[in-house]
Design an enzyme around this catalytic site. Structure first.
Site, PDB file in Angstrom:
ATOM      1  N   ASP A  23      -9.089  -0.938  -7.724  1.00 60.00           N
ATOM      2  CA  ASP A  23      -8.343  -1.278  -6.509  1.00 60.00           C
ATOM      3  C   ASP A  23      -8.049  -2.778  -6.445  1.00 60.00           C
ATOM      4  OD1 ASP A  23      -7.133  -0.678  -4.060  1.00 60.00           O
ATOM      5  OD2 ASP A  23      -9.010  -0.785  -2.929  1.00 60.00           O
TER       6      ASP A  23
ATOM      7  N   LEU B  53       3.004   3.416  -5.365  1.00 61.19           N
ATOM      8  CA  LEU B  53       2.939   2.650  -6.616  1.00 61.19           C
ATOM      9  C   LEU B  53       1.548   2.035  -6.796  1.00 61.19           C
ATOM     10  CD1 LEU B  53       4.816   1.690  -8.979  1.00 61.19           C
ATOM     11  CD2 LEU B  53       5.149  -0.400  -7.674  1.00 61.19           C
ATOM     12  N   HIS B  54       0.998   1.533  -5.721  1.00 66.08           N
ATOM     13  CA  HIS B  54      -0.368   0.986  -5.765  1.00 66.08           C
ATOM     14  C   HIS B  54      -1.364   2.098  -6.122  1.00 66.08           C
ATOM     15  CE1 HIS B  54      -4.138  -0.890  -4.671  1.00 66.08           C
ATOM     16  NE2 HIS B  54      -4.302  -0.044  -3.663  1.00 66.08           N
TER      17      HIS B  54
ATOM     18  N   GLN C 134      -1.935 -21.445  -2.837  1.00 68.48           N
ATOM     19  CA  GLN C 134      -3.389 -21.433  -2.968  1.00 68.48           C
ATOM     20  C   GLN C 134      -3.853 -20.110  -3.556  1.00 68.48           C
ATOM     21  OE1 GLN C 134      -4.739 -22.174   1.018  1.00 68.48           O
ATOM     22  NE2 GLN C 134      -5.145 -24.316   0.593  1.00 68.48           N
TER      23      GLN C 134
ATOM     24  N   HIS D 214       0.822  -1.218   0.000  1.00 66.04           N
ATOM     25  CA  HIS D 214       0.000   0.000   0.000  1.00 66.04           C
ATOM     26  C   HIS D 214       0.853   1.264   0.000  1.00 66.04           C
ATOM     27  CE1 HIS D 214      -3.137  -2.932   1.433  1.00 66.04           C
ATOM     28  NE2 HIS D 214      -3.818  -2.261   0.523  1.00 66.04           N
ATOM     29  N   ASN D 215       1.685   1.386  -1.000  1.00 68.84           N
ATOM     30  CA  ASN D 215       2.520   2.580  -1.147  1.00 68.84           C
ATOM     31  C   ASN D 215       2.048   3.347  -2.389  1.00 68.84           C
ATOM     32  OD1 ASN D 215       3.726   1.227  -3.417  1.00 68.84           O
ATOM     33  ND2 ASN D 215       4.866   0.001  -1.922  1.00 68.84           N
TER      34      ASN D 215
ATOM     35  N   HIS E 282      -6.774   7.240  -2.337  1.00 61.99           N
ATOM     36  CA  HIS E 282      -7.586   6.249  -1.643  1.00 61.99           C
ATOM     37  C   HIS E 282      -6.849   5.412  -0.589  1.00 61.99           C
ATOM     38  CE1 HIS E 282      -5.900   2.981  -4.038  1.00 61.99           C
ATOM     39  NE2 HIS E 282      -6.498   2.155  -3.207  1.00 61.99           N
ATOM     40  N   ASP E 283      -5.526   5.399  -0.595  1.00 59.88           N
ATOM     41  CA  ASP E 283      -4.773   4.662   0.438  1.00 59.88           C
ATOM     42  C   ASP E 283      -3.690   5.522   1.097  1.00 59.88           C
ATOM     43  OD1 ASP E 283      -5.830   2.056   0.774  1.00 59.88           O
ATOM     44  OD2 ASP E 283      -4.915   1.352  -1.091  1.00 59.88           O
TER      45      ASP E 283
HETATM   46 ZN   LIG Z   1      -5.995   0.261  -2.447  1.00 61.27          ZN
END
Ligand SMILES: [Zn+2]
Length: 386
Positions: free
Chosen positions: A292, A137-138, A343, A134-135, A174-175
């Protein structure tokens, strides 16, 4: 800077130690000069003038390579990792500036170019570079993905310029100031943030508060030329969209969208008819939410990198939980996660293991095992084939 602190939710003004006994309850130690609400004391303005503004908003000695990658600006497969590499890790600033230019939002909303740049650089600084997933770049990835989704033919000319501005801004903020731990962790550790927001969409509320607060920094108000009514409307929409990124809202969001789409009219040219605010904001909030969660729908080499990053972030949270003697959250235990990891990679497409949903964001991991959720299945299938 008490002046900055007074009005912001999340303010730790006057506290005598956080309830969790740790700074922010999972929020890392603040650097000197950073105020206690997540808004850092800023460097003096960079003295940008019109003539010195780089082509893509950021200083780089790899402008040719950057230019080449940005030819994919309007495509789903743009490699945001390359953008970051060629822009001295200023992917969010670079991509937000370039998208705003591409969409001529500076002209439409009379945003001074230096103000936009000051804001985007300030915003990017408030993402944590030491958080694995969650930096900024995201955030860059989500704004670019939103930019592509907004251009989908079925939505041609559906949204107003203000709605587009709101969606892109929501994606960008948003983050912001994400501490790298989940809402549940913040709640379980009695963190300051959970206390402030009464355990309800703790992080999402915080991202919004910081994103809007930063507009008040020097030469950061990119909405300065909007009328009062437009500002109010934009704010209302952005709040709606960012709060909808809370994974605990995922299922109801999806159910509502399904109902709406099933009952919705389509024009003769195949464009969705969205003639009222309720319908349009519903599509917009889903759009940012989809952006997202869009990692698994990207080319496999990109998706793999995102998976590595989110697992690293989860493991760090797991380590914190172990240190505190807490129960370790799903997928966050590095000692048992090799199975879970495979998984996660193979599962959802293959009918999937049941992973506990909603415990950790992002939902494409946490919700992926909820096998009945076929609405999200086509991207998985396409990844499986590549
Ligand atoms: Zn996000």
């Amino acid at each position: 800077d008490p002046g900055l602190l007074g009005s912001l939710p999340g303010s730790r003004k006057g506290r005598g130690g956080s309830p969790s006994g740790e700074s922010g309850g999972g929020l890392g130690p603040r650097t000197p000069g950073e105020s206690q609400c997540g808004v850092k004391k800023l460097m003096p303005s960079s003295g940008l003038t019109n003539s010195s503004i780089p082509r893509f908003g950021v200083k780089t000695d790899q402008e040719e390579l950057l230019s080449k990658e940005l030819e994919n600006l309007n495509k789903w497969g743009l490699n945001i990792f390359h953008v970051s590499e060629y822009s001295s890790s200023r992917s969010l600033s670079c991509i937000m500036y370039t998208i705003f230019q591409e969409r001529e939002l500076l002209k439409t909303f009379k945003i001074p170019v230096e103000t936009l740049l000051t804001y985007v650089l300030t915003l990017e600084e408030h993402y944590h570079a030491d958080v694995a997933y969650h930096n900024s770049l995201h955030a860059a990835d989500v704004i670019q993905s939103t930019h592509v989704l907004l251009a989908t033919p079925a939505l041609d000319a559906v949204f107003t310029d203000l709605e587009i501005l709101a969606a892109l801004f929501a994606a960008a903020i948003h983050d912001v100031d994400h501490p790298g731990v989940s809402n549940q962790f913040l709640i379980n550790t009695n963190s300051e943030l959970a206390l402030m927001y009464n355990d309800e969409s703790v992080l999402e509320n915080h991202h919004l508060a910081v994103g809007f607060k930063l507009l008040q920094e020097e030469n950061c108000d990119i909405f300065q030329s909007l009328g009062k009514r437009q500002r109010q409307m934009l704010r209302k929409m952005v709040i709606d969209m960012v709060l909808a990124t809370d994974m605990s809202k995922h299922m109801s969001l999806l159910a509502d969208l399904k109902t709406m789409v099933e009952t919705k009219k389509v024009t003769s040219s195949g464009v969705l008819l969205l003639d009222n605010y309720t319908d349009r904001i519903q599509v917009l909030r889903n759009m940012v939410h989809c952006a997202d969660l869009s990692n698994p729908t990207k080319p496999l080499e990109l998706y793999r990198q995102w998976t590595d990053r989110i697992m690293e972030e989860f493991f760090r949270q797991g380590d914190k939980e172990r240190e505190r003697g807490m129960e370790i959250s799903p997928m966050c235990d590095k000692h048992t996660a090799s199975v879970e990891k495979s998984q996660v990679r193979a599962g959802p497409r293959a009918g999937g293991p049941v992973l506990p949903g909603g415990a950790c964001s992002p939902g494409w991991l946490a919700g992926a095992g909820q096998g009945s959720d076929r609405t999200c299945s086509s991207p998985w299938r396409s990844v499986g084939r590549s």
